[in-house]
Design an enzyme around this catalytic site. Structure first.
Site, PDB file in Angstrom:
ATOM      1  N   ASP A 119       1.124  -1.016   0.062  1.00 33.35           N
ATOM      2  CA  ASP A 119       0.388  -0.142   0.303  1.00 33.35           C
ATOM      3  C   ASP A 119       1.129   1.323   0.240  1.00 33.35           C
ATOM      4  O   ASP A 119       1.865   0.959  -0.307  1.00 33.35           O
ATOM      5  CB  ASP A 119      -0.807  -0.097   1.015  1.00 33.35           C
ATOM      6  CG  ASP A 119      -2.189  -1.333   1.361  1.00 33.35           C
ATOM      7  OD1 ASP A 119      -2.518  -1.576   0.158  1.00 33.35           O
ATOM      8  OD2 ASP A 119      -2.857  -1.648   2.948  1.00 33.35           O
ATOM      9  N   TYR A 166       6.393 -10.141   6.057  1.00 34.21           N
ATOM     10  CA  TYR A 166       6.224  -8.594   6.674  1.00 34.21           C
ATOM     11  C   TYR A 166       6.539  -8.054   8.030  1.00 34.21           C
ATOM     12  O   TYR A 166       6.674  -9.313   8.800  1.00 34.21           O
ATOM     13  CB  TYR A 166       4.949  -8.256   6.248  1.00 34.21           C
ATOM     14  CG  TYR A 166       4.466  -7.334   5.182  1.00 34.21           C
ATOM     15  CD1 TYR A 166       4.549  -6.041   4.239  1.00 34.21           C
ATOM     16  CD2 TYR A 166       3.682  -8.793   4.338  1.00 34.21           C
ATOM     17  CE1 TYR A 166       4.048  -6.454   3.335  1.00 34.21           C
ATOM     18  CE2 TYR A 166       3.609  -8.310   3.201  1.00 34.21           C
ATOM     19  CZ  TYR A 166       3.535  -6.766   2.938  1.00 34.21           C
ATOM     20  OH  TYR A 166       2.745  -6.586   1.479  1.00 34.21           O
TER      21      TYR A 166
END
Length: 268
Positions: A52, A110
């Site tokens: 994002d 992540y």
């Protein structure tokens, strides 16, 4: 026609995310425009994960098909000489036509970084979330993670606007580590929901600040209490570390953690 895979890094603070968007600068568009300039071909790139706006990447993997006669291992140098300094290509390799950056991945990794020092640090500001309302209790935060490994429905941690058909995914590993005032939260999963990591971190911080208990944290995601999950961590502390594949086609990724290790010393 050759299929080329790249390991790339980017500073997410300069981009609207990985995916092309109207009236915004994305990583995908920037790389595809660069490929067009060197080959005069319209190239479509595919990424292992769609980050994002504001989210960084230290080992993102992408691929594309191209009919252009330069040595495959030269793509990194050729692209780096033309790309902005906010994107770097670490490695370029040729892969089979059946190999796919997204669908061939076994899992993605992540990492979220929290700076829990009273004093903000200018040099960490872009890469971490400076959060200090009080000292974060990392023991309680770690306890809250119990039971998350495996296949579960993480609907509570999915932001609105997702186009996924299901909110079920499999977490391979999740851990929290504190070094001095830096807290690192690592999550490895087969796939990630829209806003999933940042929602998890936002709730974990509430646990660390004693605003909710580890049991309440678990209750919210197990019982899909999405309406109770209001806090979400900012994008700048999140980084796509890498993707792992069954076949180790890269020299750097899978063997090395390409994310820099930050250490704060000298003040408290």
């Amino acid at each position: 026609m050759k299929r080329v895979a790249l390991v790339i890094q980017y500073d997410g603070s300069y981009f609207s995310g990985w995916q092309r968007q109207k009236n915004a600068i994305s990583v995908q568009e920037t790389i595809e425009n660069c490929l067009f300039k060197i080959s005069n071909q319209i190239i479509k790139t595919f990424a292992s994960g769609r980050t994002d706006a504001g989210v960084h990447a230290s080992g993102q993997v992408i691929h594309f098909d191209i009919d252009f006669l330069i040595p495959i291992d030269r793509y990194a140098d050729v692209l780096n000489s033309r790309l902005p300094h906010t994107i770097r290509i670490l490695e370029s390799v040729e892969v089979k036509s059946s190999w796919h950056a997204c669908y061939s991945a076994v899992y993605r990794h992540y990492r979220y970084v929290i700076n829990n020092n009273k004093i903000p640090n200018l040099f960490l500001n872009k890469w971490s979330w400076h959060r200090y309302q009080k000292y974060l209790d990392e023991v309680s935060m770690s306890i809250a993670l119990d039971g998350m490994i495996g296949e579960h429905d993480f609907f509570a941690f999915q932001k609105s606007g997702s186009n996924r058909s299901t909110s079920v995914t499999t977490i391979k590993d999740i851990k929290l580590e504190r070094t001095e005032d830096l807290i690192l939260i690592d999550i490895k999963a087969t796939g990630f929901l829209y806003g999933m990591v940042r929602s998890i971190v936002g709730q974990l911080v509430l646990v660390g600040e004693k605003k909710i208990t580890p049991d309440i944290f678990k209750d919210r995601w197990v019982l899909k209490k999405k309406h109770d999950v209001r806090e979400s961590a900012p994008a700048k502390g999140l980084c796509f570390v890498n993707s792992v594949y069954e076949e180790n086609i890269f020299k750097r990724i899978n063997k090395n953690d390409l994310f820099p290790k930050f250490v704060i010393r000298g003040y408290s």
